[in-house]
Design a protein around this motif. Structure first.
Motif, PDB file in Angstrom:
ATOM      1  N   TYR A  52     -50.335 -12.885 -10.203  1.00  0.00           N
ATOM      2  CA  TYR A  52     -49.680 -12.469 -11.446  1.00  0.00           C
ATOM      3  C   TYR A  52     -50.715 -12.140 -12.518  1.00  0.00           C
ATOM      4  CZ  TYR A  52     -45.540 -14.308  -9.138  1.00  0.00           C
ATOM      5  OH  TYR A  52     -44.516 -14.544  -8.241  1.00  0.00           O
ATOM      6  N   PRO A  53     -51.548 -11.120 -12.295  1.00  0.00           N
ATOM      7  CA  PRO A  53     -52.585 -10.792 -13.280  1.00  0.00           C
ATOM      8  C   PRO A  53     -52.051 -10.209 -14.574  1.00  0.00           C
ATOM      9  CG  PRO A  53     -52.543  -9.148 -11.560  1.00  0.00           C
ATOM     10  CD  PRO A  53     -51.626 -10.257 -11.113  1.00  0.00           C
ATOM     11  N   GLU A  54     -50.796  -9.759 -14.582  1.00  0.00           N
ATOM     12  CA  GLU A  54     -50.224  -9.201 -15.811  1.00  0.00           C
ATOM     13  C   GLU A  54     -48.999  -9.988 -16.273  1.00  0.00           C
ATOM     14  OE1 GLU A  54     -48.583  -5.194 -15.193  1.00  0.00           O
ATOM     15  OE2 GLU A  54     -49.077  -5.430 -13.064  1.00  0.00           O
ATOM     16  N   GLY A  55     -48.897 -11.240 -15.843  1.00  0.00           N
ATOM     17  CA  GLY A  55     -47.782 -12.073 -16.280  1.00  0.00           C
ATOM     18  C   GLY A  55     -46.754 -12.286 -15.194  1.00  0.00           C
ATOM     19  N   LYS A  56     -45.854 -13.223 -15.444  1.00  0.00           N
ATOM     20  CA  LYS A  56     -44.914 -13.673 -14.417  1.00  0.00           C
ATOM     21  C   LYS A  56     -43.887 -12.642 -13.996  1.00  0.00           C
ATOM     22  CE  LYS A  56     -41.584 -15.762 -17.630  1.00  0.00           C
ATOM     23  NZ  LYS A  56     -40.880 -17.005 -18.020  1.00  0.00           N
ATOM     24  N   GLU A  57     -43.692 -11.600 -14.789  1.00  0.00           N
ATOM     25  CA  GLU A  57     -42.638 -10.637 -14.471  1.00  0.00           C
ATOM     26  C   GLU A  57     -43.021  -9.691 -13.343  1.00  0.00           C
ATOM     27  OE1 GLU A  57     -39.743 -11.062 -15.791  1.00  0.00           O
ATOM     28  OE2 GLU A  57     -40.549 -12.674 -17.050  1.00  0.00           O
ATOM     29  N   ALA A  59     -45.100  -9.236  -9.766  1.00  0.00           N
ATOM     30  CA  ALA A  59     -45.771  -9.891  -8.647  1.00  0.00           C
ATOM     31  C   ALA A  59     -46.639  -8.886  -7.905  1.00  0.00           C
ATOM     32  CB  ALA A  59     -44.748 -10.494  -7.690  1.00  0.00           C
ATOM     33  N   HIS A  60     -47.937  -9.201  -7.782  1.00  0.00           N
ATOM     34  CA  HIS A  60     -48.846  -8.405  -6.969  1.00  0.00           C
ATOM     35  C   HIS A  60     -48.951  -9.069  -5.590  1.00  0.00           C
ATOM     36  CE1 HIS A  60     -51.227  -6.131 -10.311  1.00  0.00           C
ATOM     37  NE2 HIS A  60     -49.971  -6.327 -10.668  1.00  0.00           N
ATOM     38  N   THR A  91     -49.994  -3.886  -2.227  1.00  0.00           N
ATOM     39  CA  THR A  91     -51.201  -3.161  -1.863  1.00  0.00           C
ATOM     40  C   THR A  91     -51.832  -3.831  -0.648  1.00  0.00           C
ATOM     41  OG1 THR A  91     -53.281  -2.217  -2.693  1.00  0.00           O
ATOM     42  CG2 THR A  91     -52.732  -4.466  -3.404  1.00  0.00           C
ATOM     43  N   THR A  92     -52.994  -3.365  -0.257  1.00  0.00           N
ATOM     44  CA  THR A  92     -53.704  -3.916   0.896  1.00  0.00           C
ATOM     45  C   THR A  92     -55.138  -4.243   0.489  1.00  0.00           C
ATOM     46  OG1 THR A  92     -54.298  -1.683   1.636  1.00  0.00           O
ATOM     47  CG2 THR A  92     -52.307  -2.668   2.579  1.00  0.00           C
ATOM     48  N   PRO A  93     -55.757  -5.209   1.145  1.00  0.00           N
ATOM     49  CA  PRO A  93     -57.131  -5.577   0.774  1.00  0.00           C
ATOM     50  C   PRO A  93     -58.191  -4.584   1.235  1.00  0.00           C
ATOM     51  CG  PRO A  93     -56.377  -6.931   2.593  1.00  0.00           C
ATOM     52  CD  PRO A  93     -55.188  -6.130   2.139  1.00  0.00           C
ATOM     53  N   ALA A 286     -54.848  -2.956 -12.517  1.00  0.00           N
ATOM     54  CA  ALA A 286     -55.319  -2.825 -11.136  1.00  0.00           C
ATOM     55  C   ALA A 286     -55.326  -4.178 -10.440  1.00  0.00           C
ATOM     56  CB  ALA A 286     -56.712  -2.224 -11.110  1.00  0.00           C
ATOM     57  N   PRO A 287     -54.816  -4.249  -9.212  1.00  0.00           N
ATOM     58  CA  PRO A 287     -54.916  -5.506  -8.438  1.00  0.00           C
ATOM     59  C   PRO A 287     -56.363  -5.943  -8.310  1.00  0.00           C
ATOM     60  CG  PRO A 287     -53.422  -3.956  -7.365  1.00  0.00           C
ATOM     61  CD  PRO A 287     -54.099  -3.211  -8.474  1.00  0.00           C
ATOM     62  N   ARG A 288     -56.596  -7.232  -8.419  1.00  0.00           N
ATOM     63  CA  ARG A 288     -57.960  -7.744  -8.380  1.00  0.00           C
ATOM     64  C   ARG A 288     -58.661  -7.448  -7.057  1.00  0.00           C
ATOM     65  NH1 ARG A 288     -56.087 -13.527 -11.033  1.00  0.00           N
ATOM     66  NH2 ARG A 288     -55.899 -12.778 -13.198  1.00  0.00           N
ATOM     67  N   ILE A 289     -57.864  -7.350  -5.993  1.00  0.00           N
ATOM     68  CA  ILE A 289     -58.463  -7.117  -4.673  1.00  0.00           C
ATOM     69  C   ILE A 289     -59.181  -5.776  -4.616  1.00  0.00           C
ATOM     70  CG2 ILE A 289     -56.466  -5.999  -3.601  1.00  0.00           C
ATOM     71  CD1 ILE A 289     -58.614  -8.708  -1.943  1.00  0.00           C
ATOM     72  N   TRP A 290     -58.796  -4.825  -5.470  1.00  0.00           N
ATOM     73  CA  TRP A 290     -59.456  -3.526  -5.462  1.00  0.00           C
ATOM     74  C   TRP A 290     -60.898  -3.609  -5.922  1.00  0.00           C
ATOM     75  CZ3 TRP A 290     -55.311   0.202  -8.014  1.00  0.00           C
ATOM     76  CH2 TRP A 290     -54.216   0.288  -7.145  1.00  0.00           C
ATOM     77  N   ALA A 291     -61.234  -4.660  -6.649  1.00  0.00           N
ATOM     78  CA  ALA A 291     -62.583  -4.795  -7.195  1.00  0.00           C
ATOM     79  C   ALA A 291     -63.534  -5.522  -6.248  1.00  0.00           C
ATOM     80  CB  ALA A 291     -62.547  -5.520  -8.530  1.00  0.00           C
ATOM     81  N   THR A 292     -63.030  -5.974  -5.095  1.00  0.00           N
ATOM     82  CA  THR A 292     -63.876  -6.755  -4.172  1.00  0.00           C
ATOM     83  C   THR A 292     -64.442  -5.855  -3.083  1.00  0.00           C
ATOM     84  OG1 THR A 292     -61.972  -7.331  -2.782  1.00  0.00           O
ATOM     85  CG2 THR A 292     -62.537  -8.826  -4.576  1.00  0.00           C
TER      86      THR A 292
END
Length: 292
Positions: A52-57, A59-60, A91-93, A286-292
């Motif tokens: 929930y990088p942008e809040g509870k509403e 879901a990533h 999304t996908t990792p 952006a989903p955090r996984i995109w930065a890994t």
């Protein structure tokens, strides 16, 4: 068309198979926001807990397929059903892969069903799919929208391994995307490359010799979006690949051809950053996984 698959409805093919897997996701609204209520799976296809990088509403969710790709006989079925007033981003990792088919040319299949009710939002943003030389695949995406449901999705496909100077060879690919709104077909796209249509890879009315093909769809838009289209076309023109934005019914469609999947992802991500606030009233996160 079966709208949602579960273990009782899942019908594997009769062909020889290594992995026949399904994943059924169910999302609901609670005091904790959008939550993953059900996660039924078979085989190497599952998700971890939502983020929930942008809040509870919102879901990533990261779709995990540990084998890393499809071999001959594999059949993956992914379905998602949401309750009203939920917002899900899937999304996908990493990149998906479809490996070289066996000599018997048994299909390698993935089917996705996304059910989005009124007052709900779905974002389907997987990373690219790499089709290895001589693969034989069928990839289908079905989206069912109801009422004022909203959707943004993309597919980026790399034919062959251009970085290794390997083209798609004698591979076959049957890709399709279909969007229905309240049971009515609003948009349908299909790309078929096989022994009867291999000239499509080089043709001006086809892939123009470019190994990477991208399609992005967003909507429906119920108000004038001329300024939005102009902004998207500027982004497409600034990119040195072949890209353009059009309107189909109430949906914005962006198509792109190029030779670099990473570059195409950046273009689509920039377009997403423009479209999301206009369609959903939220800035892109952006989903955090995109930065890994």
């Amino acid at each position: 068309m079966s709208q949602v698959l579960d273990s009782r409805l899942y019908q594997p093919t009769k062909e020889a198979s290594q992995w026949q897997a399904y994943l059924n996701l169910g999302f609901t609204k609670s005091e904790r926001g959008t939550v993953l209520k059900t996660c039924d799976h078979k085989g190497p296809l599952y998700v971890q807990k939502p983020f929930y990088p942008e809040g509870k509403e919102t879901a990533h969710v990261y779709l995990l397929h540990p084998p890393g790709g499809l071999v001959s006989g594999d059949e993956l079925v992914i379905s998602s059903r949401q309750a009203p007033d939920t917002h899900v981003l899937i999304t996908t990792p990493g990149a998906g892969r479809v490996y070289k088919a066996r000599p018997d040319r048994t299909l390698q299949c993935q089917t996705t069903h996304l059910q989005v009710p009124a007052e709900a939002i779905m974002e389907w943003l997987p990373q690219e799919t790499i089709l290895y030389p001589d693969a034989n695949t069928r990839l289908r995406n079905h989206v069912e929208l109801h009422g004022n449901a909203r959707f943004i999705g993309w597919e980026i496909t790399c034919f062959g391994l251009p970085a290794n100077k390997l083209d798609f060879g004698v591979g076959s690919a049957d890709q399709s995307v279909q969007i229905r709104s309240d049971g009515r077909i609003r948009l349908r796209e299909r790309l078929l490359v096989d022994e009867h249509s291999r000239d499509l890879m080089a043709g001006k009315a086809g892939l123009q010799g470019q190994p990477v093909n991208g399609l992005m769809i967003a909507g429906p838009f119920v108000q004038d979006n001329e300024a939005l289209i102009d902004a998207l076309r500027e982004l497409c023109q600034a990119d040195d690949s072949v890209a353009g934005a059009t309107v189909v019914d109430e949906f914005i469609v962006i198509r792109s051809l190029g030779n670099d999947s990473e570059k195409m992802k950046r273009l689509f991500t920039h377009c997403w950053g423009v479209i999301r606030p206009a369609l959903m009233g939220k800035p892109a996160c952006a989903p955090r996984i995109w930065a890994t």
